[in-house]
Design a protein around this motif. Structure first.
Motif, PDB file in Angstrom:
ATOM      1  N   VAL A  57     -66.321 -33.889 -34.724  1.00 47.99           N
ATOM      2  CA  VAL A  57     -65.964 -34.979 -33.807  1.00 47.99           C
ATOM      3  C   VAL A  57     -64.546 -35.472 -34.047  1.00 47.99           C
ATOM      4  CG1 VAL A  57     -68.341 -35.751 -33.423  1.00 47.99           C
ATOM      5  CG2 VAL A  57     -67.034 -36.712 -35.343  1.00 47.99           C
ATOM      6  N   LEU A  58     -63.996 -35.228 -35.253  1.00 50.23           N
ATOM      7  CA  LEU A  58     -62.613 -35.629 -35.508  1.00 50.23           C
ATOM      8  C   LEU A  58     -61.642 -34.778 -34.693  1.00 50.23           C
ATOM      9  CD1 LEU A  58     -62.643 -36.116 -39.401  1.00 50.23           C
ATOM     10  CD2 LEU A  58     -63.022 -37.828 -37.619  1.00 50.23           C
ATOM     11  N   PHE A  59     -62.036 -33.528 -34.418  1.00 53.88           N
ATOM     12  CA  PHE A  59     -61.189 -32.636 -33.609  1.00 53.88           C
ATOM     13  C   PHE A  59     -61.259 -32.946 -32.119  1.00 53.88           C
ATOM     14  CE2 PHE A  59     -62.032 -29.985 -37.369  1.00 53.88           C
ATOM     15  CZ  PHE A  59     -60.806 -29.393 -37.605  1.00 53.88           C
ATOM     16  N   MET A  60     -62.277 -33.697 -31.719  1.00 48.48           N
ATOM     17  CA  MET A  60     -62.569 -33.868 -30.294  1.00 48.48           C
ATOM     18  C   MET A  60     -61.810 -35.064 -29.731  1.00 48.48           C
ATOM     19  SD  MET A  60     -66.629 -32.993 -30.722  1.00 48.48           S
ATOM     20  CE  MET A  60     -67.104 -33.057 -28.997  1.00 48.48           C
ATOM     21  N   GLY A  61     -60.592 -34.805 -29.242  1.00 46.91           N
ATOM     22  CA  GLY A  61     -59.732 -35.855 -28.703  1.00 46.91           C
ATOM     23  C   GLY A  61     -60.102 -36.229 -27.278  1.00 46.91           C
ATOM     24  N   PRO A  62     -59.230 -36.985 -26.611  1.00 50.22           N
ATOM     25  CA  PRO A  62     -59.514 -37.465 -25.251  1.00 50.22           C
ATOM     26  C   PRO A  62     -59.822 -36.342 -24.263  1.00 50.22           C
ATOM     27  CG  PRO A  62     -57.607 -38.587 -26.178  1.00 50.22           C
ATOM     28  CD  PRO A  62     -57.955 -37.490 -27.126  1.00 50.22           C
ATOM     29  N   PRO A  68     -66.418 -43.076 -28.035  1.00 50.86           N
ATOM     30  CA  PRO A  68     -66.922 -43.302 -29.391  1.00 50.86           C
ATOM     31  C   PRO A  68     -68.445 -43.448 -29.430  1.00 50.86           C
ATOM     32  CG  PRO A  68     -64.937 -44.583 -29.030  1.00 50.86           C
ATOM     33  CD  PRO A  68     -65.291 -43.980 -27.720  1.00 50.86           C
ATOM     34  N   ALA A  69     -69.020 -44.098 -28.411  1.00 53.22           N
ATOM     35  CA  ALA A  69     -70.477 -44.249 -28.361  1.00 53.22           C
ATOM     36  C   ALA A  69     -71.161 -42.888 -28.260  1.00 53.22           C
ATOM     37  CB  ALA A  69     -70.873 -45.130 -27.183  1.00 53.22           C
ATOM     38  N   LYS A 121     -65.046 -26.561 -26.969  1.00 60.23           N
ATOM     39  CA  LYS A 121     -63.830 -26.532 -26.158  1.00 60.23           C
ATOM     40  C   LYS A 121     -63.905 -27.654 -25.132  1.00 60.23           C
ATOM     41  CE  LYS A 121     -65.982 -23.037 -23.196  1.00 60.23           C
ATOM     42  NZ  LYS A 121     -65.880 -21.664 -22.665  1.00 60.23           N
ATOM     43  N   PRO A 122     -62.752 -28.164 -24.695  1.00 60.52           N
ATOM     44  CA  PRO A 122     -62.746 -29.200 -23.655  1.00 60.52           C
ATOM     45  C   PRO A 122     -63.435 -28.696 -22.392  1.00 60.52           C
ATOM     46  CG  PRO A 122     -60.594 -29.005 -24.693  1.00 60.52           C
ATOM     47  CD  PRO A 122     -61.408 -27.846 -25.189  1.00 60.52           C
ATOM     48  N   GLY A 123     -64.140 -29.598 -21.722  1.00 60.36           N
ATOM     49  CA  GLY A 123     -64.844 -29.239 -20.504  1.00 60.36           C
ATOM     50  C   GLY A 123     -66.328 -29.020 -20.708  1.00 60.36           C
ATOM     51  N   THR A 124     -66.741 -28.819 -21.960  1.00 56.43           N
ATOM     52  CA  THR A 124     -68.165 -28.694 -22.256  1.00 56.43           C
ATOM     53  C   THR A 124     -68.827 -30.049 -22.068  1.00 56.43           C
ATOM     54  OG1 THR A 124     -67.743 -26.934 -23.868  1.00 56.43           O
ATOM     55  CG2 THR A 124     -69.860 -28.073 -24.020  1.00 56.43           C
ATOM     56  N   SER A 125     -70.002 -30.078 -21.460  1.00 60.81           N
ATOM     57  CA  SER A 125     -70.676 -31.347 -21.181  1.00 60.81           C
ATOM     58  C   SER A 125     -71.212 -31.979 -22.458  1.00 60.81           C
ATOM     59  CB  SER A 125     -71.835 -31.126 -20.212  1.00 60.81           C
ATOM     60  OG  SER A 125     -72.881 -30.389 -20.841  1.00 60.81           O
TER      61      SER A 125
END
Length: 455
Positions: A57-62, A68-69, A121-125
């Protein structure tokens, strides 16, 4: 007694009596130590996979689109699965064999790791991340099966050392994966690099278990003992107290990095520099809690440990309100250390409690010791599972606190109240005069007293 050698094709040992010194000194100790080494390796990786989402989760930016929830809910569910699977994992060793189950449980770790590699990866639900995160929870079960397996290999006088090493080696899997993540983030690597490192390590652990570990045919499930333990009120009281110690340790391990990012605006690299310190110290100090409990009594150390945890939490509230990062990190690390210390002292209480019950029934000598071992061992699967649920509560509390107040202060106030309740329960049940305190004294001073790690 001659040390039995397992057949090469099955790795099954039909007879095993570590209490026989001739047998133990001949080859028993060598076999037991060999199994311990590879059990520690598998359990260590299991802890790392269980807690890998505290790092991911630290890698998972905006760009990932998660609030955060969302992240706190994700880590809560991972913790929940890890707690629940501890119960069946406790009984799996007797069903499949210690070696066989180590191979299976290690191999199963490939499922959440490969799945995370595929979807990270970004875009994953969010729902996909949640489902894959739930799979990682199986890593939490490796602790229960590993402890059950190694417990059977060692004689009574060696169990404390063996299980202490086994537990400590597993717990250190938490800071190790955080340190690996620190190195990867520092080198501008992504989350798939971290997962790519652990995939071959899992394969290595499973292969080494297959080559060098053994099954003990003498290990049998005692369903009667499990039922008796579940009916005993002390099992559930100690489960509640273990929520406050191990539940805190695993819950904070998942949440610390996120709190630093959300509340103090730390970058992933800045968070990773700090997150491993608390889990590392909390893991290393766990045997000290057991040693102090041996010397002064498990209930007394647990009681005063909760005083320390409450004080550290109160200071965290102050640091949170003042938005002081140095104070916040300092007291959070102190809280980690105290949770690790409490893990050792609460484990120490369990065999003493059931030993005291045996003495109260009029049992003596080996008969009393056998009764205590039977019920304390059976209770540990339940206590370990319920205790780990504390990690779920901690992450859900942080989630609600940030949703309601925009900071973790509300969660810390709730934790402070909970530690106060744990203090009250410890005192009322195990230290209050006259009758219950006398029982606690018998539990900690009985001749057949066991080490905190002997269950």
């Amino acid at each position: 007694m001659t040390a039995p050698a397992p057949t090469s094709h099955s790795h099954w040992i039909q007879e095993w009596d570590p209490e026989d010194e001739t047998f133990w000194n001949a080859t028993g100790e060598k076999v037991a130590r060999r199994n311990l080494i590879f059990s520690v390796l598998s359990e260590h990786i299991g802890f790392s996979i269980w807690t890998m989402w505290s790092v991911l989760v630290l890698f998972m930016g905006p760009e990932y689109g998660l609030t955060p929830a969302d992240k706190f809910l994700l880590t809560s569910m991972v913790t929940l699965v890890g707690a629940v699977v501890r119960v069946p994992y406790t009984f799996a060793v007797a069903v499949f064999g210690g070696r066989n189950w180590t191979i299976i449980s290690a191999g199963l770790l490939l499922v959440p790791t490969v799945a995370a590699f595929a979807v990270m990866k970004p875009g994953t639900s969010f729902n996909t991340f949640l489902l894959v995160g739930l799979l990682a929870g199986i890593g939490g079960g490796n602790f229960a099966s590993s402890m059950t397996n190694i417990n059977a290999f060692f004689p009574l006088k060696k169990k404390g050392w063996a299980l202490g090493l086994n537990a400590g080696g597993g717990n250190i899997g938490v800071p190790v994966i955080q340190l690996v993540a620190l190195a990867i983030i520092g080198a501008s690597g992504g989350p798939r690099v971290l997962l790519g490192i652990y995939i071959p390590l899992i394969v290595v652990a499973a292969v080494l278990a297959a080559l060098f570990m053994d099954n003990l045919a003498t290990v049998k499930n005692d369903t009667g003992a499990a039922i008796d333990a579940a009916k005993d009120g002390h099992t559930w009281i100690m489960s509640f107290l273990y929520v406050g110690t191990f539940g805190s340790f695993i819950g904070y391990a998942f949440a610390f990095g996120q709190v630093l990012q959300v509340q103090f605006g730390r970058t992933p690299l800045q968070s990773a520099y700090l997150t491993f310190i608390g889990p590392l110290l909390g893991s290393l100090i766990r045997p000290v809690g057991g040693w102090l409990a041996d010397r002064y009594g498990g209930a007394r150390i647990t009681l005063w440990n909760y005083v320390g945890m409450a004080a550290a939490t109160a200071l965290l509230v102050v640091a949170s309100i003042q938005k002081s990062l140095p104070l916040f990190v300092t007291f959070f690390v102190v809280l980690f250390v105290l949770s690790g210390l409490g893990n050792g002292s609460t484990y120490k209480m369990i065999p003493g409690i059931f030993q005291a019950k045996a003495l109260a029934k009029g049992l003596e000598g080996e008969e009393a010791a056998a009764y205590g071992r039977r019920l304390s061992g059976a209770s540990m699967g339940l206590i370990g599972a319920v205790g780990a649920l504390g990690g779920v509560g901690i992450n859900l509390a942080f989630r609600q606190s940030y949703l309601s107040y925009g900071s973790g202060t509300g969660a810390f106030v709730a934790f402070l109240a909970f530690y106060g309740l744990c203090f009250a329960v410890t005192w009322a049940v195990y230290l209050r005069r006259p009758a219950v305190r006398e029982q606690a004294a018998a539990a900690t001073e009985a001749k057949a007293q066991l080490s905190y790690a002997e269950v």
